[in-house]
Write an enzyme that holds these catalytic residues in place. Structure first.
Site, short mmCIF file in Angstrom:
data_model
loop_
_atom_site.label_atom_id
_atom_site.label_comp_id
_atom_site.label_asym_id
_atom_site.label_seq_id
_atom_site.Cartn_x
_atom_site.Cartn_y
_atom_site.Cartn_z
N ASP A 65 -63.14 -17.16 73.39
CA ASP A 65 -63.13 -16.34 72.19
C ASP A 65 -64.19 -16.94 71.25
OD1 ASP A 65 -62.63 -14.56 70.19
OD2 ASP A 65 -60.47 -14.86 70.16
C1 BGC Z 1 -61.69 -12.20 68.12
C2 BGC Z 1 -61.94 -11.54 69.45
C3 BGC Z 1 -63.21 -10.76 69.40
C4 BGC Z 1 -64.34 -11.68 68.99
C5 BGC Z 1 -65.68 -10.99 68.89
C6 BGC Z 1 -62.88 -13.00 67.64
O1 BGC Z 1 -62.72 -13.41 66.33
O2 BGC Z 1 -60.57 -13.04 68.21
O3 BGC Z 1 -60.86 -10.71 69.79
O4 BGC Z 1 -63.47 -10.16 70.63
O5 BGC Z 1 -64.04 -12.23 67.71
O6 BGC Z 1 -65.67 -10.09 67.83
#
Ligand code: BGC
Length: 819
Positions: free
Chosen positions: A334
């Site tokens: 993530d």
């Molecule tokens: C989130 C993810 C997301 C990623 C990219 C993160 O803060 O937890 O779910 O895909 O950002 O936007």
């Protein structure tokens, strides 16, 4: 003399003042200079470390097409020959091997992390503005950039681009929780196909979704992105979504693997959980998705599990995901997740997103000093190359930038309609003999399409309930509308929708309205029916709270009581529409209105979808994917959840060191969360603890009735075969969901009273029409995770196979002997 002294003193004072002034000016100058330098320094630091630090790895675009022996191909490395990896006819693994062979160690290491946040912020020469991450191109070999973008309710890219008149809006499909409420695998597959197609036509290669975390507690701010409190429903729906998206040649990233069930301190939180709860609840949905749909990628979650960051856990990412389940794709972090880059790669987390210069340096260093072997690097690089070779980009697909948004809006509309759940109906629905409808509550006019954060979509419009009802031919009561308009003018500032980055982190929540007795009388005199909309909005980075969120606010309580009383006094009905993303309290008010519709957040066509149900154009067939409890504290997980709410600190997420705090400084539910309830999540807990609920898991009414008959259960080759006939016994056409639970009445171990094993939804059945449905449940699915043996174990003996209209309404059951 006196004047002389005074004169001297004044002169001295003036000189001192001048001096002080000069010094102050100098000091101010220095301060301004320092601020400017600090600003420039910070900009330089952020730009060169987080935004664009991959200037030497710009995508090669002038690739020539060659024809050799009648075969036309792109000569990616420009050597005038047909390399194996340039040959589309060759199997993927051969092409991967061939690229790997031609790559330098430095090029390989570049692939292991993205190129920073530049494209997400629309900075730099990126092909797709707003794409939140990339896989770095390899210019020497002509390997293209791969674009990654959110998310679970539809594609999220920037709707506008510099120097361009046209827009790049995407379709806001219903939120994940609404999609699982359809219990319709084919429909979710259709939604996924449309989402995948939108990504394909906008030049995005991987959608960062679906979200498959379990609704452990109703306050998790991101529950709207996730499907259910039950892993089987999560797994079946999640797999349908992956299969739909990937049918378009677009990858998915099933997230957030695993046990990421709160937003507060999500980047550091350590989940203390038993292996049994992990296997039976938190991992199970992901396991089903992997086995049914083999997604291209999985996103590891921010949190730790039992002391180890998930993105550094060899047990989770290699032993379980790859060795136990045969996952063949890649794992990405993530955004800014985890701690030590080389540990992540070694554990099986192949790609670090969005990528930072610090990680790049750490990986180079680890490769040089041998902490990361070339074999480990190759393993991850091969997985990444496999994705690239599979992608439409590599097939040189020329995307149109013109997906069929109209067709997708239609899919958004009918999928949202099918996930709407009828919770109560005292002869109020479908609406009959009603011309003028009074809309009460702010959200009737400002309908909420979805949650906030990365799960939000930049859509062109959202149909409000007001518009939806007008489109369906109803008249909107002007007295009620006028009150809303005045309220909006009086609270102008609070009605300004947050935009850009702040829209990501600030749920839009304009102030509620109160109605005076006179106002209500005027509304009632000029309308035939009242609709109250209760709205809620939450999202990434924050968790919900009890006051004014789970519970109705004081204003909402009095609106509910006064409106229902006043309408009922003159024999007119009131319907409540819940435009929410997560569970709210219902017991204290559900007796008041005549009907309750749980509309969730249905995406950009939300208002039309609700109107389809209210008018009877569509018969409701949604069922709850979670329990609606009497009290929030009835959830066993309430004993260990950050109930006080709060929001996450973005600076901390990006910049804070991941140093372990001393034990005595660790704060419960922030630094660690103890999953003390084990496997007793959702209905598994409410049933076992014999607690009353407001609405049980699986519940949902229809405008018609269904009878079940010819129930048969047999055992064949280690598979339980279940057959049942469902007949529409009412007077309107409709669809029905059949839920199959199993239970082990004489169990020797501690197990839930019943567990969902499979389900299906019928096609539309006309009155008196019947359908026979068949289910196959592998006997192994009845196993439990034995902590002692560290294995799945099957108890022998009698099992009860049950068909239910909800977890609390088992309509048929038969026992079967498993030996
Ligand atoms: C989130 C993810 C997301 C990623 C990219 C993160 O803060 O937890 O779910 O895909 O950002 O936007």
């Amino acid at each position: 003399m006196f004047y002389y002294i005074c004169g001297k003193l004044t002169q001295l004072k003036l000189q001192t003042m001048k001096k002080v002034f000069r010094i102050s000016l100098k000091a101010l100058g220095i301060i301004i200079l320092l601020i400017v330098l600090a600003g420039l320094g910070a900009y330089w630091y952020i730009n060169s470390n987080l935004l664009s630090f991959e200037k030497d790895y710009a995508e090669k675009i002038d690739i020539k097409e060659l024809t050799i022996d009648g075969y036309a191909f792109l000569d990616r490395n420009g050597d005038g020959k047909l390399d194996i990896y340039e040959d589309d006819r060759k199997p993927t693994n051969e092409r991967v091997k061939n690229v790997l062979h031609q790559m330098t160690l430095e090029e390989k290491i570049h692939l292991l992390k993205g190129s920073g946040l530049g494209s997400a912020l629309g900075i730099g020469n990126t092909a797709v503005a707003g794409a939140v991450g990339t896989i770095v191109p390899t210019p020497r070999l002509g390997i293209p950039t791969i674009y990654l973008s959110d998310g679970p309710a539809g594609l999220r890219i920037a709707p506008e681009r510099e120097d361009e008149d046209r827009t790049y809006y995407c379709t806001a499909f219903p939120i994940g929780t609404l999609l699982s409420s359809t219990w319709n695998i084919d429909l979710v597959n259709e939604v996924g196909t449309a989402m995948g197609n939108e990504a394909l036509e906008y030049g995005i290669d991987v959608i960062l979704g679906p979200g498959a975390n379990i609704h452990r507690h109703p306050f998790c701010g991101r529950n709207f992105e996730y499907y259910s409190e039950d892993p089987v429903l999560t797994g079946f729906i999640g797999a349908a979504m992956v299969n739909g998206i990937e049918s378009q040649g677009i990858g998915t990233s099933v997230k957030h693997f695993v046990a990421n069930n709160q937003e507060i301190d999500r980047n550091f939180n350590d989940v203390i959980v038993s292996d049994r709860a992990m296997r039976e609840i938190y991992l199970k949905g992901f396991e089903i998705i992997v086995k049914k749909s083999q997604p291209w990628t999985i996103m590891s979650s921010y949190n730790k599990v039992n002391g180890i960051y998930v993105s550094e856990s060899e047990e989770l990412l290699t032993d379980i995901l790859r060795n136990d389940w045969n996952f063949e794709g890649l794992v990405m972090t993530d955004w800014f997740g985890g701690n030590a880059a080389s540990n992540q790669i070694a554990a099986g987390n192949d790609l670090l997103e969005p990528g930072t210069k610090k990680q790049w340096k750490a990986l180079i260093e680890a490769a040089e000093n041998g902490t990361l072997s070339e074999e480990e690097i190759n393993t991850s690089v091969k997985r990444i190359l496999k994705l690239i070779i599979q992608s439409k980009k590599m097939q040189n697909y020329q995307y149109s930038n013109n997906p069929n948004l109209e067709a997708h809006a239609e899919i958004a509309r009918h999928s949202a309609t099918e996930g709407i759940i009828l919770l109560k109906n005292k002869d109020a629905l479908p609406i009959k003999n009603v011309k003028n409808i009074a809309l009460l509550g702010v959200t009737s006019y400002e309908f909420i399409a979805g949650g906030t954060g990365s799960g939000d979509v930049n859509e062109a419009y959202t149909v409000s309930l007001e518009e939806g009802l007008k489109n369906a031919g109803f008249e909107i009561n002007q007295a009620a509308k006028k009150i809303f308009k005045t309220h909006k003018t009086e609270h102008k500032e609070e009605f300004i929708k947050p935009e850009g980055f702040s829209a990501m982190t600030t749920p839009y929540f304009p102030p509620r309205i109160s109605y005076t007795e006179n106002e209500l009388n005027e509304i009632i005199a000029s309308s035939d029916l009242g609709i109250i909309t209760i709205g809620r909005n939450s999202g990434e980075g924050g968790d919900r709270v009890e006051k004014d969120d789970f519970l109705l606010s004081k204003k909402e309580q009095s609106m509910m009581a006064n409106v229902c009383k006043a309408f009922h006094k003159v024999g007119k009905k009131v319907i409540v529409v819940m435009n929410i993303g997560g569970v709210i309290e219902t017991v204290s008010w559900k007796s008041k209105p005549d009907a309750i519709l749980l509309a969730w957040q249905g995406g950009q066509e939300g208002g039309n979808s609700v109107a389809d149900i209210l008018s009877g154009k569509v018969n409701p067939s949604g069922k709850l994917p979670m329990t609606f409890p009497v009290n929030m504290n009835d959830h066993a997980s309430s004993a260990n959840f950050p109930l006080e709410g709060g929001t996450m600190d973005i600076m901390k997420m990006v910049f804070a060191t991941r140093e372990e705090k001393p034990e005595n400084e660790k704060v419960k539910n922030k630094d660690y969360t103890y999953y003390e309830e084990g496997i007793y999540v959702g209905y598994r807990h409410f049933d076992k603890a014999e607690l009353d609920v407001s609405y049980p898991f699986g519940f949902g009414l229809s405008y018609t009735t269904f009878d079940l008959s010819d129930f048969n259960v047999t055992l064949q080759d280690n598979t339980i075969e279940v057959t049942v006939t469902v007949t529409n016994s009412g007077s309107l056409a409709g669809k029905e969901v059949l839920q199959v639970y199993t239970s082990k009445p004489d169990t020797k171990i501690d197990r839930p009273l019943k567990e969902l094993r499979t389900f299906t939804k019928t096609k539309t059945l006309k009155p008196e029409e019947a359908a026979t449905v068949n289910f196959q449940i592998p006997v192994s699915e009845l196993s439990y995770w034995s902590e002692e043996a560290s294995q799945w174990r099957l108890e022998k003996g009698l099992y009860s196979i049950q068909v239910g209209a909800s977890s609390r309404e088992i309509r048929l059951s038969k026992e079967i002997e498993i030996n």
